[in-house]
Structure formats: C-alpha cells, structure tokens
Design a protein around this motif. Structure first.
Motif: not given
Length: 492
Positions: A161-165, A486-492, A479-481
């Motif tokens: 439920c609280f997975n990294p992705a 959501s602000n169009f910065y690179p993540f995964t 938090l990073l995701g």
C-alpha cells in the motif's frame, strides 16, 4: 476478514496521503515543464472536443490539465483522439479505452464544466486509484494463500500500500490496472480458478506488455502436472491433455498483445508502397512495439550502460538490491528446491501448493475465504503466539534456529518458487534491457519483494532494524515521487 478490511483502509489512506502530497508539492513548487497543458486539436474531425471558450470552470480545468505529466500526456491524448502517431503505439490500449468510456459515460456531465480533456484526466485519476484499492485487497488474499500466515500477509500488504512507486499508482499510468489484473490473476490461479486467471492475465497483457509473462505461471504448473501424469501415474494421454491446455491458455494470454500489434500494422503499414513503408513494416516478423522502444526510447540490451546514466542506476539500486537479495536468499535457503525447480519438494509442500504441483482438485475461489479463515485461526493461535511466548525464554541464537525452521511455510516455501523465477526475469530485464530507472515501478507489483521484506521484518532481533530501513526507503521515494514527478521533474 478483519485483516482484509484493514488492508482496504490502509490502501485508502495511502491514496489520500498521495493526493495531499501531490497538491502540496504543486502548491509549493513551480513545474519544470508546463507544455503538457497545451491542448492541440485531434488530427481527425470526429474527436474535436475543444470547448475551452465555453467551459464554466476554466481555472479548475487548467489545474487538472497541468497535472497531466510525463507519459500521462500520451494516455490522455490516446483516450481523447485515438492512436494518431507511431510512437503512441508503445502505450497499450486498456487504460486509454477504459478512461475514454468513463469520460463519455459516468463523467460526461462534467464536460460542460471543465472541458473534455480535463474530464479524461479526472476519469483516469479516479480509475487508477480505484484499481489500486482492489489490487491491494487481492494482494492480501494472494499472500494469505501462499504464505499461510495472516500476520506476514498483513505486513506485506501494508508495504504494498505504501510502496516506493506509489506515485504511479495514483497518476495516469497503466501500473494500477496492470497490478490489479496481474495480482488478481495470481489470486485466482492460486485459488484454482484457472479460466478466470487466464482472463485476468490477458487483461494484464492488454495494460502492459510484460503482462504476457504471466503465462509463465501456467507453464510452471503444466510442467509439474505433466511430470506427475507421466512419471508417477504412467498416463501419457493426461500429460498431452495438460500440454494442450496450457498451450491454449498461453495463446489466450498473448492474444490481446498480438492483436494490438496487428492493429498497428494495419494502420501504419497497410496500403503503402514498399518504398514508403516504415522500416519495421518490411521485417519478417513486423513487431511495432519492439521498434518503437528501440527507435524512440533507445531501449535495448546493455544500451543504457553508460557512465552518464550512473545517477539513474543509483536511483534504481534499492529496488534492484531488494530483488537480488530476495532471490539470492531464497536460492541459498532452498537450493535443492530452486535447482530442481521444486521437483524435489516434499510431499507436504506439494500438498500445500497443489495448484502448482498436482493434478488433484484444489479449492476454488469461493472456498479461498474458508482457507483464509482456517489459516488465520491455526497460524495465529499455534504458530505466531507460540513463538511470541518462547521469546522470553530463549536466547537470540536458539530463537533464530526455531524461526528458520518454522518459516518455511511462508516466504521459503516451494509455492513461492514460480514467483521468484518471474521476479528474476523481470529484474534482469529492468537492469540489462530497459531504462534502469523504470525498475522502481516496473518491479513494484511483484509479490515476492514484499513477502521477502515482510520476512526480514519478522526475524527475531534483527527485524526492527530491517523494518526501519525498508520503511525509510519507501517513505523517501513516496516523498521524492510526489515532489518531483508531479512537477515534471525526472524521477523513475
């Protein structure tokens, strides 16, 4: 049943938390790229739904449309206009078709208020978050059947439920639908409802291309059933029946993906002269999906192994490390089971996972709840509580020995082997073929990752430390995701 309701509450809580974090990050940070909000006309006249001058709530419409970022732009565009460009065929049709239907039915009254494109996006957000709730419940049900330990299943489901992705399961991506039909299919397979499992696996392959790999579970099942028929029962005709059945099931799972490739071939290649056709149209086996991945995104074996991609490898290292150690630990602990592909598993283990190892009838999906209740009572009263009482009297060394001997009905059971094999193939593909940073969400729906993490958290003496590390990883990536993606910065 109480645990199942608890998992559903945790899933709802996690989605509300993601929504709050997304809204907060969108408020505090300016998006890196705002071009996604540009809404150009569809190439065909039949889809002209541009009512920007007549909508009543343009500000709300703009807020919703600017939340469409990264690959979400493709899914929304396909749902609105269909497959207009060659590269759009990289995105399989289940999500676009479903959100298109929702936007034209359930959410149609909102078109006059916020416009059609915003309605499409709103439908997608609703669909994916709802799909995740069902996926979490199916994950718990599957974990109960495989692990036969309600506490371990609850821990694993909480981690899921609280997975990294998590950000991708609440965004306009196909991950939520894929997880629902992939995990749901595994639950039906483990419950003995093979025909229903085929349908769910086929739908998972219609959501994401790797859904076709779920056919491997039927291949593993058929391998053991054919061996049982030929070697143990001396009935070759039953083995042939098993092989024919699994072949038909695999074909059914592959059909949606193959049909979509044929659809792309007809739209792009059909009716063109040879000198005008795209390069992949002339191939002996014209696979549009492979061409798009290679030509537009540079996907290929070892093509991502460049020094400049080191930050992306570091970004994917936690999930790949967890996958590697889960596989390595299983192989080390059950080497005979792994090397023999569970053919040397004990009779007791095969009976506990009859769906994979025996031709005998197994409980149907309707009886899974009965199995769950029975497992809950026996395991909680006999195994878990008994282990807790002995903690006071045993030192860490003897407790660890007892733990290792009793846990083989959980993560280290023979029934986990096909999941480990599936995870190994997925992890190798993510590391050597794909854009490696995608590994975090690519592997996030793989059950053995959470089963292994749950196993580590239950180890006497060391479980708390492992728990801190695992939760720190999940929280950090959530938090990073929420902040970056959501602000169009690179993540995964």
């Amino acid at each position: 049943k109480n645990h199942q309701i608890q998992v559903l509450k945790l899933a709802i809580t996690s989605r509300l938390l993601l929504l709050a974090l997304i809204l907060l990050s969108r408020t505090l940070i300016n998006p890196y790229d705002t071009s996604a909000s540009i809404n150009t006309y569809c190439l065909t006249d039949s889809q002209q739904q541009q009512e920007s001058d007549s909508i009543r709530w343009p500000n709300l419409s703009a807020k919703i449309e600017t939340s469409v970022v990264w690959d979400s732009v493709y899914f929304v565009r396909i749902a609105q206009c269909g497959y207009e460009y060659e590269q759009s065929y990289a995105f399989l049709p289940l999500l676009p078709i479903t959100i298109s239907l929702l936007s034209r039915t359930l959410f149609a009254p909102f078109v006059s208020l916020i416009g059609f494109r915003a309605v499409v996006a709103l439908s997608a957000f609703f669909l994916n978050n709802l799909a995740f709730l069902f996926a979490a419940v199916y994950f718990y049900r599957l974990s109960i059947i495989i692990l036969k330990d309600p506490e371990a299943a609850l821990r694993a489901s909480t981690l899921f439920c609280f997975n990294p992705a998590s950000i991708f399961y609440s965004s306009i991506y196909s991950d939520a639908l894929y997880a629902l039909f992939s995990i749901g299919g595994l639950y039906h397979l483990a419950s003995g409802a093979n025909n229903i499992a085929v349908l769910w696996f086929a739908l998972s392959g219609c959501a994401r291309s790797n859904g076709v790999l779920n056919a491997g579970y039927f291949c593993f099942q058929a391998m053991h059933q054919a061996y049982d028929a030929v070697i143990l029962k001396r009935r070759v005709y039953i083995a042939l029946q098993v092989l024919v059945t699994v072949a038909l099931r695999c074909i059914c799972i592959f059909v949606p993906f193959i049909a979509f490739q044929a659809y792309g071939y007809y739209n792009i290649c059909h009716g063109h002269f040879p000198d005008e056709a795209r390069p992949w149209c002339k191939a002996k086996i014209p696979l549009l999906y492979n061409f798009i991945q290679s030509h537009y995104w540079g996907v290929g074996f070892l093509r991502y192994f460049q020094f400049k991609q080191l930050p992306n490898f570091l970004l994917a290292s936690p999930i790949l490390s967890l996958a590697f150690f889960s596989i390595a630990y299983y192989v080390k602990s059950r080497s005979e089971i792994f090397l023999s592909l569970a053919f040397k598993a004990s009779i007791e283990e095969k009976k506990s996972a009859a769906v994979f190892f025996s031709l005998e009838a197994v409980p149907r999906a309707d009886n899974a709840r009965v199995s769950e209740k029975s497992s809950s009572k026996t395991q909680e009263k006999h195994s878990i509580r008994q282990r807790k009482h002995k903690i006071k009297d045993l030192d860490d060394a003897s407790l660890a020995v007892e733990f290792e001997s009793s846990i083989k009905s959980g993560f280290l059971s023979a029934s986990v082997l096909p999941f480990i094999l599936h995870l190994g193939f997925m992890a190798a593909t993510a590391l050597f073929v794909m854009h490696v940073q995608v590994a975090t969400r690519f592997l996030s729906s793989s059950p053995p990752l959470y089963w292994f993490a749950s196993y580590l958290m239950a180890i006497p003496g060391k479980g708390r430390r492992w728990g801190y590390m695992i939760w720190a990883y999940s929280v950090a990536y959530i938090l990073l995701g929420s902040l970056l993606f959501s602000n169009f910065y690179p993540f995964t």
